[in-house]
Design a protein around this motif. Structure first.
Motif, PDB file in Angstrom:
ATOM      1  N   PHE A   1       0.860  -1.173   0.000  1.00 36.20           N
ATOM      2  CA  PHE A   1       0.000   0.000   0.000  1.00 36.20           C
ATOM      3  C   PHE A   1       0.901   1.228   0.000  1.00 36.20           C
ATOM      4  CE2 PHE A   1      -2.629  -3.321   1.796  1.00 36.20           C
ATOM      5  CZ  PHE A   1      -3.831  -3.124   1.151  1.00 36.20           C
ATOM      6  N   ALA A   2       1.619   1.404  -1.094  1.00 41.69           N
ATOM      7  CA  ALA A   2       2.539   2.528  -1.211  1.00 41.69           C
ATOM      8  C   ALA A   2       1.753   3.839  -1.223  1.00 41.69           C
ATOM      9  CB  ALA A   2       3.354   2.384  -2.487  1.00 41.69           C
ATOM     10  N   PRO A   3       2.347   4.893  -0.646  1.00 35.38           N
ATOM     11  CA  PRO A   3       1.641   6.189  -0.584  1.00 35.38           C
ATOM     12  C   PRO A   3       1.125   6.664  -1.931  1.00 35.38           C
ATOM     13  CG  PRO A   3       3.613   6.268   0.756  1.00 35.38           C
ATOM     14  CD  PRO A   3       3.642   4.952   0.020  1.00 35.38           C
ATOM     15  N   GLU A   4       1.867   6.403  -3.011  1.00 38.26           N
ATOM     16  CA  GLU A   4       1.406   6.870  -4.321  1.00 38.26           C
ATOM     17  C   GLU A   4       0.137   6.154  -4.778  1.00 38.26           C
ATOM     18  OE1 GLU A   4       4.753   3.877  -4.909  1.00 38.26           O
ATOM     19  OE2 GLU A   4       4.494   5.690  -3.740  1.00 38.26           O
ATOM     20  N   GLU A   5      -0.126   4.963  -4.234  1.00 39.43           N
ATOM     21  CA  GLU A   5      -1.352   4.247  -4.584  1.00 39.43           C
ATOM     22  C   GLU A   5      -2.585   4.909  -3.979  1.00 39.43           C
ATOM     23  OE1 GLU A   5      -0.993   0.124  -3.593  1.00 39.43           O
ATOM     24  OE2 GLU A   5       0.865  -0.093  -4.704  1.00 39.43           O
ATOM     25  N   TRP A   6      -2.399   5.725  -2.959  1.00 40.64           N
ATOM     26  CA  TRP A   6      -3.516   6.372  -2.270  1.00 40.64           C
ATOM     27  C   TRP A   6      -3.962   7.649  -2.965  1.00 40.64           C
ATOM     28  CZ3 TRP A   6      -6.138   4.435   1.895  1.00 40.64           C
ATOM     29  CH2 TRP A   6      -5.587   3.282   2.454  1.00 40.64           C
ATOM     30  N   ARG A   7      -3.199   8.139  -3.932  1.00 42.81           N
ATOM     31  CA  ARG A   7      -3.549   9.398  -4.588  1.00 42.81           C
ATOM     32  C   ARG A   7      -4.833   9.295  -5.393  1.00 42.81           C
ATOM     33  NH1 ARG A   7       2.357  10.456  -5.508  1.00 42.81           N
ATOM     34  NH2 ARG A   7       2.175   8.975  -7.195  1.00 42.81           N
ATOM     35  N   ASP A   8      -5.076   8.144  -6.000  1.00 46.74           N
ATOM     36  CA  ASP A   8      -6.192   8.015  -6.931  1.00 46.74           C
ATOM     37  C   ASP A   8      -7.399   7.274  -6.367  1.00 46.74           C
ATOM     38  OD1 ASP A   8      -4.705   9.321  -8.898  1.00 46.74           O
ATOM     39  OD2 ASP A   8      -3.793   7.455  -9.564  1.00 46.74           O
ATOM     40  N   VAL A   9      -7.362   6.938  -5.067  1.00 48.90           N
ATOM     41  CA  VAL A   9      -8.476   6.190  -4.494  1.00 48.90           C
ATOM     42  C   VAL A   9      -8.983   6.842  -3.213  1.00 48.90           C
ATOM     43  CG1 VAL A   9      -7.693   3.979  -5.430  1.00 48.90           C
ATOM     44  CG2 VAL A   9      -7.043   4.636  -3.123  1.00 48.90           C
ATOM     45  N   GLU A  10     -10.207   6.518  -2.913  1.00 49.51           N
ATOM     46  CA  GLU A  10     -10.803   6.836  -1.619  1.00 49.51           C
ATOM     47  C   GLU A  10     -11.009   5.499  -0.939  1.00 49.51           C
ATOM     48  OE1 GLU A  10     -14.382   9.070  -2.186  1.00 49.51           O
ATOM     49  OE2 GLU A  10     -13.387  10.508  -3.500  1.00 49.51           O
ATOM     50  N   ALA A  11     -10.402   5.320   0.228  1.00 51.72           N
ATOM     51  CA  ALA A  11     -10.489   4.040   0.926  1.00 51.72           C
ATOM     52  C   ALA A  11     -11.333   4.209   2.188  1.00 51.72           C
ATOM     53  CB  ALA A  11      -9.103   3.526   1.283  1.00 51.72           C
ATOM     54  N   TYR A  12     -12.117   3.185   2.479  1.00 54.08           N
ATOM     55  CA  TYR A  12     -13.029   3.211   3.618  1.00 54.08           C
ATOM     56  C   TYR A  12     -12.896   1.925   4.419  1.00 54.08           C
ATOM     57  CZ  TYR A  12     -15.028   6.985   0.918  1.00 54.08           C
ATOM     58  OH  TYR A  12     -15.187   8.144   0.216  1.00 54.08           O
TER      59      TYR A  12
END
Length: 93
Positions: A46-57
């Motif tokens: 779960f690299a930080p760059e993977e979080w740029r394009d998603v909203e996780a819940y």
């Protein structure tokens, strides 16, 4: 897992270990080939760059995480479900 009220909240990148643990337990439930699963689990990140394009819940019952989902941020008003993982004891009930 009892049929209690599920609370949904935003996930954070700092919860990547928790999300990975839920994912691994959920995926193991489906009895993937052990060697294939081991290879996949080793690559799971779960690299930080993977979080740029998603909203996780994260879904919680009584403050305990029971699953999580990630939505690709909407483009042209359309979001895409990227991930959906549930603790095995919460499946099918």
């Amino acid at each position: 897992m009892a049929a209690d009220t599920v609370a949904i909240r935003s996930a954070t990148p700092e919860e990547s270990t928790l999300l990975k643990q839920i994912t691994v337990r959920s995926r193991a439930h489906w009895k993937y080939d052990a060697a294939l699963f081991r290879t996949w689990a080793e690559r799971l990140a779960f690299a930080p760059e993977e979080w740029r394009d998603v909203e996780a819940y994260v879904a919680e019952i009584d403050g305990q995480p029971v699953g999580w989902a990630a939505l690709k941020r909407p483009a042209d008003g359309l979001g895409v479900l990227e991930e959906l993982w549930v603790e095995p004891e919460g499946m099918g009930g």
